[in-house]
Scaffold this active site. Structure first.
Site, PDB file in Angstrom:
ATOM      1  N   ASP A  68     -16.288   4.858 -20.943  1.00  0.00           N
ATOM      2  CA  ASP A  68     -15.865   3.962 -19.868  1.00  0.00           C
ATOM      3  C   ASP A  68     -17.031   3.047 -19.530  1.00  0.00           C
ATOM      4  O   ASP A  68     -18.195   3.469 -19.588  1.00  0.00           O
ATOM      5  CB  ASP A  68     -15.447   4.756 -18.627  1.00  0.00           C
ATOM      6  N   ASP A  84      -7.754   2.262 -20.495  1.00  0.00           N
ATOM      7  CA  ASP A  84      -7.326   2.713 -19.168  1.00  0.00           C
ATOM      8  C   ASP A  84      -6.535   1.627 -18.449  1.00  0.00           C
ATOM      9  O   ASP A  84      -5.515   1.906 -17.814  1.00  0.00           O
ATOM     10  CB  ASP A  84      -8.535   3.099 -18.309  1.00  0.00           C
TER      11      ASP A  84
END
Length: 183
Positions: free
Chosen positions: A123, A142
């Protein structure tokens, strides 16, 4: 090529594009920019940074994989979910439904690949307003999954009657086309 088959093909292409964009962006941030250690960051805007983090869990960091067995369990469960989404997408007829599911599928595949390769999901996108972060640090996958789920829910709650009429119209036009081609 039928309209339904064309819609499904578009969905597959979108899923692959999301997967490719996710993997490219993660590679760019970690390899090209060299932001590859937890906590490393590069400010792009006063409200947006590239900040490397590892997500060992699933959505919102829940169900963190703390052992190899849990890691592979998450890979298996998310792969099963991706398979279910694929089957669902290939059964849909309307482009709006197919596109929403293709966003979910492409994002799921990107995160599955990370978890398979590294044991965690990379991320890096950090949207913040001072110390307030409306989202956890995320990635392209995401974002695609979240947008896809919101679209699926919105279509389920607000557009189902209209979609059924569109499907009926699509099926009736196919029957009319078939009858016309027999004459």
């Amino acid at each position: 090529m039928s309209a339904v088959l064309k819609n499904r093909l578009i969905g597959c292409v979108v899923a692959l594009a999301i997967f490719a964009a996710d993997q490219w962006s993660k590679n760019y941030v970690t390899k090209v920019l060299g932001i590859d250690r937890v906590g490393e960051a590069m400010e792009l805007l006063p409200i947006f940074d590239l900040r490397f983090t590892r997500n060992f869990g699933v959505s919102l960091g829940m169900f963190e994989a703390t052992s190899p067995e849990m890691r592979w369990g998450l890979v298996a469960v998310t792969a099963l979910i991706a398979l279910v989404v694929t089957v669902w997408m290939l059964r849909e007829k309307l482009l709006g439904d197919i596109l929403a599911l293709s966003l979910i599928l492409g994002g799921a595949l990107g995160n599955i690949k990370d978890r398979y390769d590294y044991g965690y999901v990379v991320d890096f996108a950090d949207l913040h307003f001072g110390d307030f972060r409306p989202f956890l640090i995320f990635n392209v996958a995401d974002a695609a999954i979240t947008i896809g789920v919101v679209i699926v829910l919105a279509r389920a709650f607000f557009m189902r009657d209209k979609d059924e009429q569109e499907v009926d119209g699509l099926m009736n036009s196919k029957a009319a086309d078939a009858a016309e081609s027999k004459q």
